[in-house]
Motif scaffolding. Structure first.
Motif, mmCIF file in Angstrom:
data_model
loop_
_atom_site.group_PDB
_atom_site.id
_atom_site.type_symbol
_atom_site.label_atom_id
_atom_site.label_comp_id
_atom_site.label_asym_id
_atom_site.label_seq_id
_atom_site.Cartn_x
_atom_site.Cartn_y
_atom_site.Cartn_z
ATOM 1 N N GLY A 1 -31.179 -10.466 -64.263
ATOM 2 C CA GLY A 1 -29.895 -9.807 -64.083
ATOM 3 C C GLY A 1 -29.551 -8.816 -65.172
ATOM 4 N N ARG A 2 -30.474 -8.504 -66.043
ATOM 5 C CA ARG A 2 -30.200 -7.580 -67.131
ATOM 6 C C ARG A 2 -30.677 -6.184 -66.758
ATOM 7 N NH1 ARG A 2 -32.033 -12.070 -71.016
ATOM 8 N NH2 ARG A 2 -30.046 -13.072 -71.415
ATOM 9 N N PRO A 3 -29.812 -5.175 -66.941
ATOM 10 C CA PRO A 3 -30.167 -3.806 -66.539
ATOM 11 C C PRO A 3 -31.486 -3.305 -67.112
ATOM 12 C CG PRO A 3 -27.853 -3.919 -67.082
ATOM 13 C CD PRO A 3 -28.446 -5.253 -67.450
ATOM 14 N N ARG A 4 -31.757 -3.560 -68.378
ATOM 15 C CA ARG A 4 -33.010 -3.064 -68.966
ATOM 16 C C ARG A 4 -34.230 -3.702 -68.301
ATOM 17 N NH1 ARG A 4 -33.126 0.180 -73.427
ATOM 18 N NH2 ARG A 4 -31.147 0.471 -74.486
ATOM 19 N N LYS A 5 -34.114 -4.965 -67.907
ATOM 20 C CA LYS A 5 -35.233 -5.636 -67.252
ATOM 21 C C LYS A 5 -35.412 -5.136 -65.815
ATOM 22 C CE LYS A 5 -35.259 -9.710 -70.069
ATOM 23 N NZ LYS A 5 -36.438 -10.493 -70.321
ATOM 24 N N MET A 6 -34.337 -4.714 -65.192
ATOM 25 C CA MET A 6 -34.410 -4.197 -63.825
ATOM 26 C C MET A 6 -34.955 -2.779 -63.776
ATOM 27 S SD MET A 6 -30.874 -5.238 -62.022
ATOM 28 C CE MET A 6 -29.965 -6.609 -62.619
ATOM 29 N N LEU A 7 -34.833 -2.042 -64.864
ATOM 30 C CA LEU A 7 -35.191 -0.622 -64.873
ATOM 31 C C LEU A 7 -36.616 -0.340 -64.406
ATOM 32 C CD1 LEU A 7 -33.420 0.874 -67.995
ATOM 33 C CD2 LEU A 7 -33.092 1.499 -65.600
ATOM 34 N N LEU B 1 -30.510 3.446 -59.590
ATOM 35 C CA LEU B 1 -31.265 3.659 -60.814
ATOM 36 C C LEU B 1 -30.401 4.323 -61.880
ATOM 37 C CD1 LEU B 1 -33.874 3.479 -62.390
ATOM 38 C CD2 LEU B 1 -34.622 5.599 -61.271
ATOM 39 N N GLY B 2 -29.627 5.335 -61.486
ATOM 40 C CA GLY B 2 -28.739 5.995 -62.435
ATOM 41 C C GLY B 2 -27.713 5.044 -63.015
#
Length: 106
Positions: free
Chosen positions: A3-9, A68-69
């Motif tokens: 659930g972390r944005p950096r990991k989803m990137l 993504l943005g």
């Protein structure tokens, strides 16, 4: 997916790139006769499905690009990655407001 944005990137970046390539592939493969008749397919099932496929993948590309943005901004990267991506694809200025020059129609 975490659930972390950096990991989803990384995952969403790969999905966005794959969607972009799919949109290009459909654009290149779709016969010109169907492009010219978009919106006026009548009973031509092939034209209908080629044009629906093209439209739907473009909508998906926009949606995943926005996702993504948002992830990039939430991860603290700002809008620089999105601008770079758009510039690399030749769509610079896509999200920037249009400037009204004197005498130009608005």
């Amino acid at each position: 997916m975490a659930g972390r944005p950096r990991k989803m990137l990384a995952r969403v970046t790969a999905l966005e790139e794959a969607t972009f390539q799919l949109a290009l592939d459909i654009c290149e493969a779709r016969p010109q006769q169907y492009v010219e008749r978009e919106g006026d397919e009548r009973d031509d099932e092939l034209a209908t499905w080629w044009n629906r496929s093209s439209r739907n993948v473009q909508i998906t590309l926009i949606a995943i690009g926005e996702l993504l943005g948002a992830l990039e901004r939430k991860a603290g990267l700002g809008e620089a990655p999105e601008r770079r991506r758009l510039a690399e694809r030749g769509v610079e200025g896509y999200n920037e407001p249009e400037e009204n020059t004197e005498g130009a129609p608005t």
